[in-house]
Design an enzyme around this catalytic site. Structure first.
Site, PDB file in Angstrom:
ATOM      1  N   CYS A  99      10.437  -5.493  -2.921  1.00 21.03           N
ATOM      2  CA  CYS A  99       9.428  -5.450  -3.974  1.00 21.03           C
ATOM      3  C   CYS A  99       9.617  -6.650  -4.892  1.00 21.03           C
ATOM      4  O   CYS A  99      10.735  -6.947  -5.297  1.00 21.03           O
ATOM      5  CB  CYS A  99       9.567  -4.147  -4.761  1.00 21.03           C
ATOM      6  SG  CYS A  99       8.359  -3.966  -6.075  1.00 21.03           S
ATOM      7  N   HIS A 141       3.399   1.916  -0.627  1.00 19.09           N
ATOM      8  CA  HIS A 141       4.270   1.235  -1.588  1.00 19.09           C
ATOM      9  C   HIS A 141       3.469   0.805  -2.833  1.00 19.09           C
ATOM     10  O   HIS A 141       3.858   1.090  -3.966  1.00 19.09           O
ATOM     11  CB  HIS A 141       4.919   0.010  -0.913  1.00 19.09           C
ATOM     12  CG  HIS A 141       5.758  -0.824  -1.827  1.00 19.09           C
ATOM     13  ND1 HIS A 141       7.111  -1.011  -1.625  1.00 19.09           N
ATOM     14  CD2 HIS A 141       5.445  -1.547  -2.952  1.00 19.09           C
ATOM     15  CE1 HIS A 141       7.584  -1.786  -2.593  1.00 19.09           C
ATOM     16  NE2 HIS A 141       6.595  -2.135  -3.397  1.00 19.09           N
ATOM     17  N   GLU A 142       2.318   0.163  -2.588  1.00 23.03           N
ATOM     18  CA  GLU A 142       1.505  -0.334  -3.709  1.00 23.03           C
ATOM     19  C   GLU A 142       0.865   0.821  -4.482  1.00 23.03           C
ATOM     20  O   GLU A 142       0.763   0.782  -5.709  1.00 23.03           O
ATOM     21  CB  GLU A 142       0.419  -1.297  -3.215  1.00 23.03           C
ATOM     22  CG  GLU A 142       0.919  -2.522  -2.454  1.00 23.03           C
ATOM     23  CD  GLU A 142       2.016  -3.297  -3.160  1.00 23.03           C
ATOM     24  OE1 GLU A 142       2.107  -3.222  -4.402  1.00 23.03           O
ATOM     25  OE2 GLU A 142       2.805  -3.966  -2.465  1.00 23.03           O
ATOM     26  N   HIS A 145       2.987   2.202  -7.079  1.00 23.67           N
ATOM     27  CA  HIS A 145       3.011   1.419  -8.326  1.00 23.67           C
ATOM     28  C   HIS A 145       1.939   1.916  -9.308  1.00 23.67           C
ATOM     29  O   HIS A 145       2.115   1.832 -10.513  1.00 23.67           O
ATOM     30  CB  HIS A 145       2.763  -0.069  -8.042  1.00 23.67           C
ATOM     31  CG  HIS A 145       3.985  -0.829  -7.596  1.00 23.67           C
ATOM     32  ND1 HIS A 145       5.135  -0.890  -8.345  1.00 23.67           N
ATOM     33  CD2 HIS A 145       4.227  -1.566  -6.482  1.00 23.67           C
ATOM     34  CE1 HIS A 145       6.035  -1.637  -7.706  1.00 23.67           C
ATOM     35  NE2 HIS A 145       5.512  -2.055  -6.564  1.00 23.67           N
TER      36      HIS A 145
END
Ligand code: ZN
Length: 172
Positions: A99, A141-142, A145
């Protein structure tokens, strides 16, 4: 112009990002431009708006082989606004992630191997797509966020965390 990426410890990475109300607005367009510029500069395969200090629901998947991800598959950059994951595979698989907000380390993270998602694209069209494997991993993953999560929150065993130096020497 340099690109200022929020690093782990910044509050913005722990906030729940707000929905984008007006995709055509100057503000939204500027954030997207800045995200694209930062992605190019940093050899990422994805980026979420909170990583550049904008707590709104925008992420970009930009998968192509680069120095940080030499085996990433080619995909046209996709700008993803107000995403929702509507279905996930039962199956999860561990895979390596890094990341831009957590420099210097990599870890094995369990992710769904297949997901069905709904989002608005850059042309203000509603899209439903199915992503698998690497792209599904980047998406999850994004997406995390936008929820105020980072991939380390998903690591099951602390021994699955290693330095990037060792990663490139031994894993890749
Ligand atoms: Zn990240």
């Amino acid at each position: 112009m340099s690109c200022h990426i929020a690093k782990l410890g910044e509050d913005v990475l722990r906030l729940e990002a707000k929905k984008v109300e007006d995709i055509k607005s100057q503000k939204t367009q500027t954030i997207i431009k800045e995200m694209l510029r930062c992605l190019k500069k940093s050899s990422g395969v994805g980026l979420a708006a909170p990583q550049i200090f904008h707590s709104c629901q925008i992420l970009i998947i930009s998968s192509h082989p680069n120095e940080r991800y030499p085996h990433a598959p080619y995909m046209e950059d996709e700008i993803i606004i107000n995403p929702i994951i509507i279905e996930t595979s039962k199956q999860k698989e561990k895979g390596w992630e890094g990341c831009l907000s957590i420099p210097g380390i990599r870890a094995q993270v369990p992710r769904h191997t297949k997901i069905k998602v709904k989002y608005t694209n850059i042309n203000n069209e509603e899209k439903i797509e199915v992503f698998e494997d690497f792209i599904a991993r980047v998406f999850q993953h994004e997406y995390d966020h936008l929820k105020g999560l980072v991939y380390l929150d998903r690591v099951e065993d602390m021994k699955d965390i290693i330095t990037e130096e060792i990663y490139f020497k031994t894993i890749d």
